[in-house]
Design a protein around this motif. Structure first.
Motif: not given
Length: 400
Positions: A131-137, A204-205, A145-152
């Motif tokens: 729940l607190n991992n920002k990669g799972n937002l 890792p990301q 309701n999310l800003p534009s974001r990428r995971i890499l």
């Protein structure tokens, strides 16, 4: 002992249920993305003493001093049930003692895998990590309701994230605990991106998120009751520096969240309970100048503003001060001198303490005593004047 006259709108024992003890101390093996100041980490263990109710709290002895607890009682708070520890071994003994008494443990931070105690916690630590991992937002918040974001991967930052038009916000996507903005880098140049790549090289990301030009930076707090009921506790405006580090909150009429933001947060809280979480949830939201609202971080844990928001109504009624600023304080003199000065500030109606900390003589431990609490006033302007008055008394309020 003084009689309590400041009443939380709700206490932690009512939120979480009976038979639970709070252990806020982060594991020394899993605090890469938390403040590295040892005294700041000890202060974290006492932040909820004023709102814990009947829940026992495992708290650093430097925070739960006799003088510090007496100060809270004189400020109008009920006496907390503290389980003091002086070092890691004593902390672990206090936890074991609670478990032997039939308590389960509420964690503020995910334990290191080597320290995990199966069956000891109110929820699974793996859920707290998820729940607190920002990669799972994106799994908890509606896309609109999310800003534009990428995971890499972090090694791709230098060549994958443009910064020509405006900064990029890079965040660690990690199972470890995060807080205070120490897992966030605002990148304004290629050199900044390379620095972020180095900082996050063991993750890792990472999350690369659009930079939001905020009109207001709010933290909304919710109590997800053990029964499933969700209670909105209020919102506070976050005070941060240009790098995103956290310095406290404003709580006043200008920090109130729009109704649309409150409902956004309720949706997240419902999802959290459906996954098995109950307890405090803090949601960081950006309100832009055009009134659009974005959620940019979730904190399924007790937040810096939680105790203040739970107490704000009672404090405003009792002290007749509608505006408050949550801040950390460093004193120039000794701990005893700081306590005496805090009493003076309380008598003048300038400041209401929530925690204090007496540094222990030890290698690598800062020796300036600390406190945290609320500067009170009728407006933000008056509060800033009162911050100057506190500094003239030897109490330095920390500001960006």
């Amino acid at each position: 002992m003084s009689t309590a006259y400041l009443y939380p709108k709700i206490t932690l024992d009512k939120i979480y249920g009976s038979g639970l003890g709070l252990c806020p101390r982060p594991s020394p093996k899993a605090c890469t993305w938390l403040p590295q100041d040892p005294l700041a980490l000890e202060m974290l263990t006492g932040g909820m003493l004023s709102v814990a109710g009947d829940m026992p709290v495992v708290c650093a002895a430097s925070v739960a001093t006799t003088a510090g607890i007496r100060l809270l009682e004189e400020a109008g708070f009920a006496s907390p049930k503290v389980k003091r520890y002086n070092d890691g071994n004593e902390h672990d003994r206090q936890v074991s003692h609670l478990l032997n008494q039939g308590f389960k443990i509420i964690l503020q931070h995910t334990p290191h895998p080597s320290e995990n105690i199966p069956g000891a916690y109110w929820i699974k630590p793996s859920l707290l990590s998820f729940l607190n991992n920002k990669g799972n937002l994106a799994q908890m918040v509606e896309p609109a309701n999310l800003p534009s974001r990428r995971i890499l991967p972090p090694e791709q930052l230098g060549r994958s994230v443009p910064t020509s038009s405006k900064p990029a916000v890079i965040k660690a996507a990690t199972a470890e605990s995060t807080g205070g903005g120490f897992d966030v880098v605002i990148c304004r140049s290629i050199d900044d991106l390379r620095s972020a790549e180095t900082l996050f090289r063991h993750c890792p990301q990472v999350v690369a998120e659009e930079y939001l030009t905020m009109d207001r930076n709010l933290c909304l707090n919710y109590a997800i009751m053990h029964t499933g009921q969700i209670v909105y506790l209020g919102s506070a405006e976050q005070i941060t520096d240009p790098c995103g580090k956290y310095y406290g909150n404003w709580i006043d009429t200008d920090s109130q969240a729009p109704s649309a933001a409150i409902e956004m947060g309720m949706q997240v809280a419902r999802k959290g309970f459906a996954k098995g979480y109950w307890g405090i949830l803090g949601i960081d939201m950006a309100v832009l100048e055009d009134k659009r609202i974005f959620i940019f971080d979730l904190n399924f844990r007790l937040n810096g503003s939680t105790a203040a928001l739970i107490l704000a109504d009672s404090i405003a009624r009792t002290h007749g001060q509608p505006a408050m600023r949550l801040t950390n304080i460093r004193a120039r003199g000794s701990y005893r001198e700081m306590i005496a000065t805090l009493y003076m500030a309380m008598d003048r109606g300038l400041f209401l303490p929530l925690t204090s900390c007496a540094p222990r003589p030890a290698k690598n431990i800062p020796d300036r005593p600390r406190a945290s609490g609320l500067v009170l006033g009728s407006s933000r302007c008056q509060i800033m004047e009162r911050c100057q008055e506190l500094e003239s008394l030897g109490l330095e309020t920390l500001r960006p």
